[in-house]
Design a protein around this motif. Structure first.
Motif, PDB file in Angstrom:
ATOM      1  N   LEU A   1       0.522  -1.144   0.034  1.00 13.87           N
ATOM      2  CA  LEU A   1       0.171  -0.548   0.382  1.00 13.87           C
ATOM      3  C   LEU A   1       1.178   1.172  -0.160  1.00 13.87           C
ATOM      4  CD1 LEU A   1      -2.470  -1.118   2.830  1.00 13.87           C
ATOM      5  CD2 LEU A   1      -2.886  -0.869   0.270  1.00 13.87           C
TER       6      LEU A   1
ATOM      7  N   CYS B   1       1.606   3.947  -2.533  1.00 13.83           N
ATOM      8  CA  CYS B   1       0.258   5.358  -2.489  1.00 13.83           C
ATOM      9  C   CYS B   1       1.897   6.476  -2.368  1.00 13.83           C
ATOM     10  CB  CYS B   1      -0.241   5.687  -1.382  1.00 13.83           C
ATOM     11  SG  CYS B   1      -1.339   4.968  -1.621  1.00 13.83           S
TER      12      CYS B   1
ATOM     13  N   VAL C   1      -4.838   4.951   6.200  1.00 15.77           N
ATOM     14  CA  VAL C   1      -6.066   3.831   6.169  1.00 15.77           C
ATOM     15  C   VAL C   1      -7.087   3.874   7.011  1.00 15.77           C
ATOM     16  CG1 VAL C   1      -6.516   1.539   6.136  1.00 15.77           C
ATOM     17  CG2 VAL C   1      -3.966   2.565   4.833  1.00 15.77           C
TER      18      VAL C   1
ATOM     19  N   VAL D   1      -9.382   6.229   7.048  1.00 12.20           N
ATOM     20  CA  VAL D   1     -10.859   5.722   6.516  1.00 12.20           C
ATOM     21  C   VAL D   1     -11.980   4.266   7.285  1.00 12.20           C
ATOM     22  CG1 VAL D   1     -11.288   4.397   4.117  1.00 12.20           C
ATOM     23  CG2 VAL D   1      -9.879   6.187   4.218  1.00 12.20           C
TER      24      VAL D   1
ATOM     25  N   LEU E   1      -7.596  -1.104  -0.744  1.00 10.68           N
ATOM     26  CA  LEU E   1      -7.983  -0.140  -1.932  1.00 10.68           C
ATOM     27  C   LEU E   1      -9.040  -0.403  -2.580  1.00 10.68           C
ATOM     28  CD1 LEU E   1      -4.289   0.146  -3.461  1.00 10.68           C
ATOM     29  CD2 LEU E   1      -4.932   1.515  -2.077  1.00 10.68           C
ATOM     30  N   ASP E   2      -9.696  -1.304  -2.789  1.00  9.56           N
ATOM     31  CA  ASP E   2     -11.475  -0.929  -3.696  1.00  9.56           C
ATOM     32  C   ASP E   2     -12.239  -0.551  -2.837  1.00  9.56           C
ATOM     33  OD1 ASP E   2     -10.667  -2.507  -6.389  1.00  9.56           O
ATOM     34  OD2 ASP E   2     -10.835  -3.972  -5.741  1.00  9.56           O
TER      35      ASP E   2
ATOM     36  N   VAL F   1     -11.203   1.462  -0.360  1.00 11.73           N
ATOM     37  CA  VAL F   1     -11.103   3.181   0.154  1.00 11.73           C
ATOM     38  C   VAL F   1     -11.146   3.668  -1.158  1.00 11.73           C
ATOM     39  CG1 VAL F   1      -8.919   4.713  -0.041  1.00 11.73           C
ATOM     40  CG2 VAL F   1      -9.004   2.635   1.531  1.00 11.73           C
ATOM     41  N   ARG F   2     -11.115   3.406  -2.314  1.00  3.00           N
ATOM     42  CA  ARG F   2     -12.041   4.451  -3.812  1.00  3.00           C
ATOM     43  C   ARG F   2     -13.447   3.693  -2.947  1.00  3.00           C
ATOM     44  NH1 ARG F   2     -10.777   0.110  -6.738  1.00  3.00           N
ATOM     45  NH2 ARG F   2      -8.890   1.103  -7.918  1.00  3.00           N
TER      46      ARG F   2
ATOM     47  N   ALA G   1     -14.649   7.364  -1.653  1.00  5.28           N
ATOM     48  CA  ALA G   1     -15.077   8.390  -1.678  1.00  5.28           C
ATOM     49  C   ALA G   1     -16.006   8.887  -2.212  1.00  5.28           C
ATOM     50  CB  ALA G   1     -13.759   8.632  -2.899  1.00  5.28           C
TER      51      ALA G   1
ATOM     52  N   PRO H   1      -7.289   5.410  -5.251  1.00  6.37           N
ATOM     53  CA  PRO H   1      -7.609   5.412  -3.818  1.00  6.37           C
ATOM     54  C   PRO H   1      -6.143   5.713  -3.354  1.00  6.37           C
ATOM     55  CG  PRO H   1      -7.764   2.912  -4.856  1.00  6.37           C
ATOM     56  CD  PRO H   1      -7.586   4.293  -6.086  1.00  6.37           C
TER      57      PRO H   1
ATOM     58  N   VAL I   1      -7.196   9.053  -2.455  1.00 11.22           N
ATOM     59  CA  VAL I   1      -8.486   9.122  -1.356  1.00 11.22           C
ATOM     60  C   VAL I   1      -7.903   9.389  -0.106  1.00 11.22           C
ATOM     61  CG1 VAL I   1     -10.343   8.238  -0.063  1.00 11.22           C
ATOM     62  CG2 VAL I   1     -10.478   7.939  -2.760  1.00 11.22           C
ATOM     63  N   LEU I   2      -6.629   8.502   0.220  1.00  8.07           N
ATOM     64  CA  LEU I   2      -5.935   8.586   1.142  1.00  8.07           C
ATOM     65  C   LEU I   2      -5.098   9.887   1.761  1.00  8.07           C
ATOM     66  CD1 LEU I   2      -4.692   5.029   1.264  1.00  8.07           C
ATOM     67  CD2 LEU I   2      -6.249   5.712   2.520  1.00  8.07           C
TER      68      LEU I   2
END
Length: 605
Positions: A129, A133, A144, A147, A330-331, A333-334, A337, A350, A353-354
């Motif tokens: 990750l 990122c 993370v 979120v 990650l999905d 996290v996406r 949004a 993602p 978003v982070l």
């Protein structure tokens, strides 16, 4: 959902009915063609016989035909080695149902319903990750965690303590087996410890070993849970106890007038008579905790559902309820949004978003450890790595080789780099400890075998008659199903498809550098981890409680508590800890009486 490099075979279930017909006609029919099955035409409509409630699995065509150079009219059918190994071994339809129950959608649903949701993130997934990122592993983990907090997660854990325990217990098991094998060789005992010791922390390998490999290999597997399951057991026992204590403490502060300054409304409300007595909060049980583990591969999902992955005496509560991969996280996290993360619009990448969220504080409230402590307290850095090299697969070969050299032969290697020699290919290497005398006798030989082609080599050497496995394989073999090990797991954030060869090796080296040298990370030996002693004391006490409960049930006497004043070296590898963290491997090629089980599918070959 997407899977790792393993092949999914529909309508094959090794646990329920290993004898199945060839699936090639169904594969051809699924492609829109017509195939022959026992002389009958099978058209595409034949697939309608499959019950609607069954999950529809995309079946890859395993047999890849090509034209024969000798006869232009002939075709040669080929099955790759990976496909062959996966057949009847890796992921079957029953396991596919299990995997589909461990999806991101299932996580979001259960996280919103559970009374307590905990997410543990492995070091390998964290490194993946962070690289994706383009941020430090600590900053990425804090973002993370924020979120996940907004989604409904109570605690986000790093897993260094469980990894340290697995390393310490792995070393203790190897030393014990090595000494037992030497005593048996000298005729001082009748027993014979199975050597070489094969690591068992890769579920892709252990699943394959139970289903496909000769049963004589299974006693060589380490009898210890993987770090994922160690973390799960401690999260639903040790951490849960700490959480219940925290709840009681918060309730007490809320009720006590001594802390009125923290609750400015207490005195005015008391004068108005608005305050009502709040009942004592009930203690949560392991079955009420939803524990999620973020890992680098999909095989971990199957591991979490194994029968020995249940907590003893906890109403069949699983140690790990759901396993998500780094890519699946990650999905999630996406998907946050525009919802849980309103700072960005829906569809935002993602990484963006982070970057938009504020990292959680390092105060032990959200991002914490197994004792709900502050990650900055008592640590040189918030994130800890157990070894300074070869950390991508848990650090087993690095740690156990150096510690065994010291304990068995008095050779100090802590400050030295191990010199590995490549054997056969880049994914099979070995390191040796030689006698310093004139004989240069091999004292220790450790092998790293990654990928199924190397697994096959190891298995052949162990099962071949009239051979010495210790000479051919070494005393210890670190086995990983994925070439390149865990950092190259199928659930990691994928590298560009164009990357090949040296680029992929460079990518893996970048991940390992992040794992060991990333910002906020320090290398601390497992025995010096700040949580090790209290966790070992907890495990010994928990094991004694189980033993005492069984003794009382049989009308015996309660044993005295022996963990209160014990030293760490006395607790590592002790019987209680070994039993509490034990894993049980059973071959599916033999029945309960040891008789071979042969299905018709095996006879067809």
């Amino acid at each position: 959902m997407a899977f790792s490099g393993g092949v999914i075979l529909g309508d094959l279930d090794d646990f329920l009915s290993p004898a199945q017909d060839c699936v090639l006609p169904l594969l051809q029919a699924a492609d829109g063609g017509t195939a022959k099955v026992d002389g009958a035409d099978v058209a595409k409509v034949a697939l309608s016989r499959v019950p609607v409630e069954q999950p529809l699995v995309q079946r890859p065509n395993l047999i890849k035909p090509k034209k024969s150079s000798a006869d232009p009219k002939a075709e040669i059918g080929q099955v790759s080695l990976s496909d062959c190994l996966a057949c009847s071994g890796c992921v079957t339809s029953a396991e596919t149902v299990l995997l589909q129950q461990q999806s991101g959608e299932e996580f979001l649903k259960r996280a919103s319903e559970a009374q307590l949701t905990i997410v543990s993130i492995s070091a390998e997934a964290r490194a993946s990750l962070a690289l994706h990122c383009d941020a430090s592993p600590l900053l990425t983990l804090r973002r993370v965690a924020e979120v996940l907090r907004r989604i409904g997660v109570a605690y986000v854990l790093e897993s260094s303590a469980a990894e340290a325990i697995a390393l310490l217990e792995g070393k203790a098991e190897f030393v014990r087996r090595y000494r037992e094998a030497n005593r048996a060789a000298d005729g001082r005992t009748d027993g014979q410890a199975a050597m070489p010791l094969l690591t068992s922390h890769c579920p892709g390998w252990t699943c394959y070993a139970e289903k496909v490999v000769d049963p004589v290999v299974l006693p060589h597997l380490g009898a210890l849970k993987s770090p994922q399951q160690v973390q799960g057991r401690l999260a639903k026992s040790c951490l849960l106890d700490a959480h219940n204590r925290r709840r009681l403490h918060h309730w007490w502060r809320l009720q006590s007038p001594l802390f009125a300054a923290e609750r400015s409304c207490w005195l005015p409300a008391a004068g108005r008579g608005d305050i009502k007595a709040v009942g004592l909060p009930g203690l949560l049980k392991p079955s009420q905790v939803y524990h999620v583990s973020v890992q680098p591969c999909f095989d971990r999902k199957i591991e979490s559902a194994r029968p020995h992955s249940l907590l003893p005496g906890a109403d069949d509560a699983k140690e790990v309820d759901t396993v998500l991969t780094a890519a699946e996280l990650l999905d999630i996290v996406r998907g946050a949004a525009g919802g849980a993360v309103p700072e960005v619009s829906a569809g935002t990448a993602p990484a963006d978003v982070l970057e938009a969220v504020s990292p959680v504080a390092l105060n032990g409230e959200i991002l914490t450890d197994l004792l709900l402590g502050d990650l900055c307290a008592g640590r040189t850095q918030p994130l800890l790595c157990a070894v300074g090299q070869n950390a991508g697969n848990g650090g087993f070969i690095e740690h156990i080789f150096k510690e065994a050299a010291t304990e068995l032969f008095g050779v100090q290697l802590n400050s030295q780099s191990l010199e590995f020699r490549t054997v056969l290919n880049q994914d099979m290497k070995e390191v040796q400890l030689l006698d310093s005398g004139s004989t240069q006798r091999v004292l220790l030989k450790f092998t790293a075998a990654h990928g199924f082609r190397n697994i096959q080599n190891i298995v052949r050497r162990i099962t071949k008659p009239s051979t010495d496995p210790n000479r051919d394989c070494g005393h210890f073999v670190e086995i990983m199903a994925c070439p390149g090990g865990c950092l190259n797991g199928g659930g990691q954030v994928s590298v560009p498809k164009a990357a090949r060869g040296q680029q992929r090796r460079t990518h893996l080296q970048e991940l390992e550098d992040i794992l060991i040298k990333g910002d906020g990370t320090a290398v601390v030996p497992p025995s010096e981890h700040p949580l090790i002693l209290p966790l070992y004391e907890y495990m010994v006490t928990a094991a004694q409680e189980i033993t005492q409960h069984e003794i009382l049930r049989r009308g015996g006497l309660v044993l005295p508590d022996s963990s209160a004043s014990a030293k760490l070296e006395d607790l590592i590898g002790c019987t209680g800890v070994r039993q509490w963290l034990a894993a049980d491997w059973k071959s599916l090629k033999v029945d309960s009486e040891g008789n071979a089980v042969v299905g018709t599918s095996a006879l067809k070959w």
